[in-house]
Design an enzyme around this catalytic site. Structure first.
Site, short mmCIF file in Angstrom:
data_model
loop_
_atom_site.label_atom_id
_atom_site.label_comp_id
_atom_site.label_asym_id
_atom_site.label_seq_id
_atom_site.Cartn_x
_atom_site.Cartn_y
_atom_site.Cartn_z
N ASN A 154 0.77 -1.21 0.05
CA ASN A 154 0.01 -0.12 -0.25
C ASN A 154 0.75 1.09 0.22
O ASN A 154 1.97 1.19 0.54
CB ASN A 154 -0.97 0.14 1.43
N HIS B 46 5.79 -0.32 -2.69
CA HIS B 46 5.64 0.33 -3.79
C HIS B 46 5.44 2.06 -3.71
O HIS B 46 4.74 2.51 -4.54
CB HIS B 46 4.16 0.08 -4.55
N CYS C 36 13.02 13.10 -6.18
CA CYS C 36 13.79 13.38 -7.22
C CYS C 36 14.34 12.22 -8.06
O CYS C 36 15.14 11.60 -7.39
CB CYS C 36 14.86 14.63 -6.80
N CYS D 289 18.47 12.98 -8.22
CA CYS D 289 19.40 12.83 -7.11
C CYS D 289 18.94 12.02 -5.80
O CYS D 289 19.57 11.99 -5.25
CB CYS D 289 19.84 14.15 -6.62
P1 NAD Z 1 -6.12 -5.47 -5.16
O1 NAD Z 1 -7.00 -4.32 -5.31
O2 NAD Z 1 -5.68 -5.97 -6.35
O3 NAD Z 1 -6.89 -6.61 -4.36
C1 NAD Z 1 -7.55 -6.46 -3.22
C2 NAD Z 1 -7.58 -7.78 -2.28
O4 NAD Z 1 -8.13 -7.26 -1.02
C3 NAD Z 1 -8.66 -8.60 -2.96
O5 NAD Z 1 -8.12 -10.10 -3.01
C4 NAD Z 1 -9.93 -8.55 -1.95
O6 NAD Z 1 -10.34 -9.82 -1.68
C5 NAD Z 1 -9.32 -8.13 -0.71
N1 NAD Z 1 -9.91 -7.36 0.12
C6 NAD Z 1 -10.97 -6.06 -0.08
N2 NAD Z 1 -11.52 -5.84 0.90
C7 NAD Z 1 -11.15 -6.43 1.96
C8 NAD Z 1 -11.36 -6.46 3.20
N3 NAD Z 1 -12.35 -5.51 3.85
N4 NAD Z 1 -10.81 -7.27 4.30
C9 NAD Z 1 -9.72 -8.23 3.68
N5 NAD Z 1 -9.50 -8.18 2.40
C10 NAD Z 1 -9.92 -7.53 1.47
O7 NAD Z 1 -4.81 -4.95 -4.34
P2 NAD Z 1 -3.32 -5.56 -4.03
O8 NAD Z 1 -3.10 -6.87 -4.44
O9 NAD Z 1 -2.77 -4.68 -3.27
O10 NAD Z 1 -2.54 -4.83 -5.38
C11 NAD Z 1 -3.01 -3.47 -5.96
C12 NAD Z 1 -1.78 -2.51 -6.19
O11 NAD Z 1 -2.56 -1.16 -6.08
C13 NAD Z 1 -0.84 -2.77 -5.25
O12 NAD Z 1 0.54 -2.48 -5.77
C14 NAD Z 1 -0.98 -1.24 -4.34
O13 NAD Z 1 0.27 -0.74 -4.07
C15 NAD Z 1 -1.84 -0.42 -4.97
N6 NAD Z 1 -3.19 0.06 -4.34
C16 NAD Z 1 -2.71 0.74 -3.28
C17 NAD Z 1 -3.93 1.20 -2.28
C18 NAD Z 1 -3.68 1.74 -1.15
O14 NAD Z 1 -2.69 2.07 -0.72
N7 NAD Z 1 -4.47 1.54 -0.19
C19 NAD Z 1 -5.00 1.00 -3.00
C20 NAD Z 1 -5.25 0.40 -4.28
C21 NAD Z 1 -4.34 0.10 -5.06
#
Ligand code: NAD
Length: 231
Positions: free
Chosen positions: A89, A106, A114, A117
């Protein structure tokens, strides 16, 4: 070396009101991923790309950590040498819960970097342009400190180092589309998975315990399992 790794994804923050990829809503739906999240977007589409991350930064300002973040913080505090927290996240829910030592694979929404640098600044929830467009050290254009699809993810090597000593791997809230869960599980003796529902990208048959329920519900059982494992 930590015996327990807690590895989280967007699902752990879903109950804080931050959209996952899968259940895209609001902010995500107004943009195409290939326009704002891919390597090269800053060269071909800088204005919209910066705008997207400015909005995401603003979006998390008033979001709060949920029970799962707080319980993870509590168990990490109880066993600081035995547990390592790793997240895909980019939000700051764990930081808002008080965590200080987590690995963001990520990037981190609140930061700009930047590319020339390596200067990094935490700009909070403001727009990049209201901070400054150019690096104060070398004057290169700043960018969000986020790893876009197709870009190198320098923290992956740290992740592999941490996983090398892992005995129990707890995976919460990830579909496995970005990071291969089977590869992660190969490091650990015991594995726990919590998602809302099965994912096409995860073969859960080799995972020791699978909890398809909200993270805020599953977390209490998970914390108990971690305690049992460490005691
Ligand atoms: P994803 O959206 O692909 O998958 C989310 C997963 O979470 C699903 O498998 C779903 O079943 C599960 N889920 C949804 N609600 C839930 C809950 N209440 N409790 C438990 N599980 C739950 O997410 P990902 O696999 O993390 O990949 C997405 C990419 O996007 C990552 O690289 C991330 O950096 C980025 N991203 C980050 C955020 C954030 O920072 N909050 C949000 C969206 C995407």
């Amino acid at each position: 070396m930590a015996k327990v790794i807690i590895f989280t994804g967007a699902g752990v923050s879903a109950e804080s009101g931050i959209s996952t990829f899968r259940d895209s809503g609001g902010l995500w739906e107004k943009y195409r991923i290939e326009d704002i999240c891919m390597a090269g977007c800053l060269q071909t589409n800088r204005e919209k790309t910066i705008e997207f991350y400015d909005k995401r930064r603003a979006d998390i300002e008033h979001k709060k950590p949920n029970h799962a973040h707080r319980q993870i913080k509590a168990i990490c505090d109880k066993y600081p040498n035995d547990i390592k927290l790793i997240t895909q996240n980019v939000d700051d829910m764990f930081e808002k819960a008080g965590c200080v030592d987590l690995l963001h694979l990520h990037g981190f929404l609140r930061e700009v970097v930047c590319p020339s640098c390596g200067f990094i600044a935490d700009i909070g929830y403001t727009k990049l342009a209201s901070y400054q467009e150019h690096c104060p050290k070398c004057h290169e254009l700043l960018r969000p400190n986020i790893v876009f699809f197709g870009e190198p993810a320098p923290k992956y090597s740290d992740m592999h180092d941490f996983l090398t000593g892992c005995e129990l791997l707890v995976i919460i809230g990830t579909s496995g589309n970005v990071i291969d869960i089977r590869m992660l599980c190969e490091y650990a003796d015991r594995t726990i998975l919590n998602n809302l529902e099965p994912s096409d990208a995860i073969d859960d048959t080799n995972i020791d315990k699978v909890l398809y329920q909200k993270a805020s519900v599953a977390i209490d059982e998970i914390v108990q399992d971690i305690e049992l494992f460490l005691n």
